[in-house]
Motif scaffolding. Structure first.
Motif, PDB file in Angstrom:
ATOM      1  N   ALA A   1      10.123  10.747   5.880  1.00  0.00           N
ATOM      2  CA  ALA A   1       9.992  10.014   7.138  1.00  0.00           C
ATOM      3  C   ALA A   1       8.676   9.253   7.188  1.00  0.00           C
ATOM      4  O   ALA A   1       8.613   8.111   7.682  1.00  0.00           O
ATOM      5  CB  ALA A   1      10.091  10.976   8.318  1.00  0.00           C
ATOM      6  N   LEU A   2       7.619   9.857   6.649  1.00  0.00           N
ATOM      7  CA  LEU A   2       6.314   9.204   6.626  1.00  0.00           C
ATOM      8  C   LEU A   2       6.369   7.911   5.804  1.00  0.00           C
ATOM      9  O   LEU A   2       5.800   6.890   6.191  1.00  0.00           O
ATOM     10  CB  LEU A   2       5.265  10.160   6.036  1.00  0.00           C
ATOM     11  CG  LEU A   2       3.798   9.899   6.400  1.00  0.00           C
ATOM     12  CD1 LEU A   2       3.567  10.222   7.867  1.00  0.00           C
ATOM     13  CD2 LEU A   2       2.888  10.751   5.524  1.00  0.00           C
ATOM     14  N   ASN A   3       7.073   7.972   4.676  1.00  0.00           N
ATOM     15  CA  ASN A   3       7.210   6.781   3.833  1.00  0.00           C
ATOM     16  C   ASN A   3       7.944   5.658   4.562  1.00  0.00           C
ATOM     17  O   ASN A   3       7.520   4.501   4.534  1.00  0.00           O
ATOM     18  CB  ASN A   3       7.955   7.129   2.545  1.00  0.00           C
ATOM     19  CG  ASN A   3       7.129   7.980   1.604  1.00  0.00           C
ATOM     20  OD1 ASN A   3       5.899   7.917   1.609  1.00  0.00           O
ATOM     21  ND2 ASN A   3       7.793   8.794   0.794  1.00  0.00           N
TER      22      ASN A   3
ATOM     23  N   SER B   1       0.615   2.677   1.480  1.00  0.00           N
ATOM     24  CA  SER B   1       0.999   1.469   2.221  1.00  0.00           C
ATOM     25  C   SER B   1       0.077   1.253   3.412  1.00  0.00           C
ATOM     26  O   SER B   1      -0.375   0.130   3.669  1.00  0.00           O
ATOM     27  CB  SER B   1       2.459   1.583   2.701  1.00  0.00           C
ATOM     28  OG  SER B   1       3.358   1.618   1.611  1.00  0.00           O
ATOM     29  N   VAL B   2      -0.199   2.319   4.149  1.00  0.00           N
ATOM     30  CA  VAL B   2      -1.109   2.219   5.290  1.00  0.00           C
ATOM     31  C   VAL B   2      -2.503   1.801   4.824  1.00  0.00           C
ATOM     32  O   VAL B   2      -3.161   0.957   5.439  1.00  0.00           O
ATOM     33  CB  VAL B   2      -1.165   3.560   6.052  1.00  0.00           C
ATOM     34  CG1 VAL B   2      -2.304   3.565   7.065  1.00  0.00           C
ATOM     35  CG2 VAL B   2       0.160   3.825   6.745  1.00  0.00           C
ATOM     36  N   GLY B   3      -2.950   2.378   3.704  1.00  0.00           N
ATOM     37  CA  GLY B   3      -4.262   2.023   3.174  1.00  0.00           C
ATOM     38  C   GLY B   3      -4.334   0.562   2.749  1.00  0.00           C
ATOM     39  O   GLY B   3      -5.324  -0.128   3.033  1.00  0.00           O
ATOM     40  N   ALA B   4      -3.291   0.095   2.064  1.00  0.00           N
ATOM     41  CA  ALA B   4      -3.276  -1.299   1.604  1.00  0.00           C
ATOM     42  C   ALA B   4      -3.220  -2.259   2.785  1.00  0.00           C
ATOM     43  O   ALA B   4      -3.940  -3.276   2.812  1.00  0.00           O
ATOM     44  CB  ALA B   4      -2.085  -1.528   0.677  1.00  0.00           C
ATOM     45  N   PHE B   5      -2.376  -1.959   3.769  1.00  0.00           N
ATOM     46  CA  PHE B   5      -2.269  -2.800   4.967  1.00  0.00           C
ATOM     47  C   PHE B   5      -3.612  -2.860   5.704  1.00  0.00           C
ATOM     48  O   PHE B   5      -4.093  -3.949   6.058  1.00  0.00           O
ATOM     49  CB  PHE B   5      -1.186  -2.242   5.889  1.00  0.00           C
ATOM     50  CG  PHE B   5      -1.255  -2.760   7.306  1.00  0.00           C
ATOM     51  CD1 PHE B   5      -0.805  -4.022   7.620  1.00  0.00           C
ATOM     52  CD2 PHE B   5      -1.791  -1.965   8.312  1.00  0.00           C
ATOM     53  CE1 PHE B   5      -0.882  -4.500   8.934  1.00  0.00           C
ATOM     54  CE2 PHE B   5      -1.863  -2.423   9.612  1.00  0.00           C
ATOM     55  CZ  PHE B   5      -1.412  -3.704   9.924  1.00  0.00           C
TER      56      PHE B   5
ATOM     57  N   THR C   1       4.001  -1.073   9.070  1.00  0.00           N
ATOM     58  CA  THR C   1       3.034  -2.035   8.538  1.00  0.00           C
ATOM     59  C   THR C   1       3.602  -3.452   8.522  1.00  0.00           C
ATOM     60  O   THR C   1       2.898  -4.405   8.879  1.00  0.00           O
ATOM     61  CB  THR C   1       2.582  -1.641   7.123  1.00  0.00           C
ATOM     62  OG1 THR C   1       3.725  -1.443   6.276  1.00  0.00           O
ATOM     63  CG2 THR C   1       1.758  -0.370   7.151  1.00  0.00           C
ATOM     64  N   ILE C   2       4.844  -3.595   8.115  1.00  0.00           N
ATOM     65  CA  ILE C   2       5.448  -4.941   8.094  1.00  0.00           C
ATOM     66  C   ILE C   2       5.650  -5.464   9.511  1.00  0.00           C
ATOM     67  O   ILE C   2       5.453  -6.660   9.786  1.00  0.00           O
ATOM     68  CB  ILE C   2       6.772  -4.920   7.324  1.00  0.00           C
ATOM     69  CG1 ILE C   2       6.507  -4.678   5.847  1.00  0.00           C
ATOM     70  CG2 ILE C   2       7.517  -6.242   7.480  1.00  0.00           C
ATOM     71  CD1 ILE C   2       5.560  -5.670   5.192  1.00  0.00           C
ATOM     72  N   PHE C   3       6.020  -4.580  10.432  1.00  0.00           N
ATOM     73  CA  PHE C   3       6.142  -4.988  11.837  1.00  0.00           C
ATOM     74  C   PHE C   3       4.803  -5.518  12.349  1.00  0.00           C
ATOM     75  O   PHE C   3       4.739  -6.571  13.004  1.00  0.00           O
ATOM     76  CB  PHE C   3       6.601  -3.796  12.682  1.00  0.00           C
ATOM     77  CG  PHE C   3       6.504  -4.047  14.169  1.00  0.00           C
ATOM     78  CD1 PHE C   3       7.439  -4.844  14.817  1.00  0.00           C
ATOM     79  CD2 PHE C   3       5.463  -3.494  14.909  1.00  0.00           C
ATOM     80  CE1 PHE C   3       7.347  -5.084  16.187  1.00  0.00           C
ATOM     81  CE2 PHE C   3       5.354  -3.726  16.267  1.00  0.00           C
ATOM     82  CZ  PHE C   3       6.306  -4.526  16.907  1.00  0.00           C
ATOM     83  N   LEU C   4       3.717  -4.812  12.039  1.00  0.00           N
ATOM     84  CA  LEU C   4       2.397  -5.244  12.498  1.00  0.00           C
ATOM     85  C   LEU C   4       1.948  -6.534  11.820  1.00  0.00           C
ATOM     86  O   LEU C   4       1.313  -7.388  12.451  1.00  0.00           O
ATOM     87  CB  LEU C   4       1.369  -4.131  12.235  1.00  0.00           C
ATOM     88  CG  LEU C   4       1.532  -2.877  13.085  1.00  0.00           C
ATOM     89  CD1 LEU C   4       0.538  -1.798  12.657  1.00  0.00           C
ATOM     90  CD2 LEU C   4       1.354  -3.196  14.572  1.00  0.00           C
ATOM     91  N   VAL C   5       2.297  -6.693  10.538  1.00  0.00           N
ATOM     92  CA  VAL C   5       1.965  -7.938   9.843  1.00  0.00           C
ATOM     93  C   VAL C   5       2.642  -9.118  10.533  1.00  0.00           C
ATOM     94  O   VAL C   5       2.021 -10.160  10.794  1.00  0.00           O
ATOM     95  CB  VAL C   5       2.382  -7.869   8.361  1.00  0.00           C
ATOM     96  CG1 VAL C   5       2.344  -9.258   7.723  1.00  0.00           C
ATOM     97  CG2 VAL C   5       1.460  -6.930   7.592  1.00  0.00           C
TER      98      VAL C   5
ATOM     99  N   GLY D   1      -5.800   6.164   6.723  1.00  0.00           N
ATOM    100  CA  GLY D   1      -4.885   7.050   6.015  1.00  0.00           C
ATOM    101  C   GLY D   1      -4.982   8.479   6.514  1.00  0.00           C
ATOM    102  O   GLY D   1      -3.966   9.170   6.674  1.00  0.00           O
ATOM    103  N   ALA D   2      -6.207   8.935   6.779  1.00  0.00           N
ATOM    104  CA  ALA D   2      -6.397  10.299   7.281  1.00  0.00           C
ATOM    105  C   ALA D   2      -5.753  10.464   8.652  1.00  0.00           C
ATOM    106  O   ALA D   2      -5.109  11.483   8.934  1.00  0.00           O
ATOM    107  CB  ALA D   2      -7.888  10.621   7.349  1.00  0.00           C
TER     108      ALA D   2
END
Length: 321
Positions: A104-106, A46-50, A113-117, A80-81
């Motif tokens: 928790a990471l998920n 998700s982080v990578g896609a965002f 990511t959605i908050f930032l979008v 991602g790293a």
């Protein structure tokens, strides 16, 4: 429709959908070979896609053109790293339960990511569509080979070939280099590795960060080749399929690649089912759930026979055996 025509539809779709799974599963192999369970692959994707969506849109406006998605993949890998450091600190330094940390990471990745979008795009729940995807191509010369050409070298993306190539590179690194030997040693017997002067904590940090690096690539590849924008349902279980592929592949890079291709094939069937005789008669809902049903069947039949690294999921305390 002949068998060759059916294969010319299914195989390119399989390669397309399998590539993100391969990259992410390889990341999982690095982490778990070092002894750290990482079920946060969904969050890393998700982080990578965002990141890929935001980076590609920015690079497009900056005039990078067709290079934008490729540069965005590298940026997503770094993101991602960095994000995986959360899991590393919690599970390695503070020795928290690694399964809970991964869950928790998920959740954190999905919410953040959605908050930032919404913050960046004035309340919208998704990013704009990127203009420069990594499109399907026909490989010059190879696509003209009789039988093989139309099946394996037409309507494919370079990321699919890259994923397969990287699988063999990762196999070489893990099983044929001193770094790979150290990584595997801290996942099998960290106390013995420690007595030989190997820094267990550092090796495990590297393993987790590599999982974030490849998970970020997996999410980015999924975005720039398949979806073209990011929203809450973009990844939609792909990270868990990659996790299943890693387990089904017995924590081995080539096995993970093969399992990812299998799951990619299951997804390709659901995507291309309306073009294939007989299968097009099945209800669409059956084909939609087929990849996940096949995952359950495969894992039920094979996971019991697959043994993870002996110290996988066990925090290491110096001085204890």
């Amino acid at each position: 429709m002949s068998i060759l025509e059916v294969l010319a539809i299914i195989v390119p779709s399989t390669l397309l959908t399998a590539a993100p799974l391969i990259f992410t599963a390889l990341g999982g192999v690095f982490s778990e070979r070092s002894g750290v369970v990482n079920i946060g692959l969904e969050g890393l994707m998700s982080v990578g896609a965002f990141t890929a969506a935001i980076a590609t849109l920015f690079l497009e406006h900056a005039g990078f053109g067709n290079a934008s998605p490729w540069i965005a993949i590298l940026i997503a890998a770094v993101a991602g790293a960095i994000f995986s450091l959360i899991h590393a600190v919690v599970s390695i330094t503070f020795r928290a339960d690694q399964t809970v940390s991964g869950v928790a990471l998920n959740f954190l990745a999905a919410g953040l990511t959605i908050f930032l979008v919404k913050l960046i795009y004035n309340g919208n729940g998704q990013t704009p569509y990127i203009a420069h995807n990594i499109n399907k191509i026909s490989v010059p010369v190879l696509s003209n080979i009789p039988i093989i050409g139309p099946i394996f070298f037409q309507q494919v993306t370079y990321t699919s070939y890259l994923a397969i190539f990287v699988s063999f590179v990762v196999w070489y690194i893990i099983f044929k280099t001193s770094f790979g030997l150290r990584l595997r040693s801290v996942g099998e017997h960290p106390a013995a590795a420690d007595t030989l002067g190997i820094n267990v904590t550092r090796m495990r940090y590297i393993g987790v960060m590599l999982s974030g690096f490849f998970g970020g690539i997996g999410g980015a590849v999924y975005l720039v080749t398949i979806t073209a924008n990011y929203n809450v349902s973009t990844i939609a279980g792909q990270g868990f399929l990659a996790l299943a592929a890693m387990v089904f592949g017995k924590w081995h890079p080539i096995g993970a690649m093969g399992a990812s291709l299998f799951f990619g094939f299951a997804q390709a069937l659901s995507i291309t089912s309306q073009q294939i005789p007989y299968i097009d008669r099945l209800p669409s809902v059956v084909m939609m759930v087929a990849p996940y049903v096949l995952t359950l069947i495969v894992l039920t039949g094979f996971v019991g026979r697959a043994e993870p690294p002996k110290a996988d999921g066990i925090p290491y305390i110096k001085g204890q055996r």
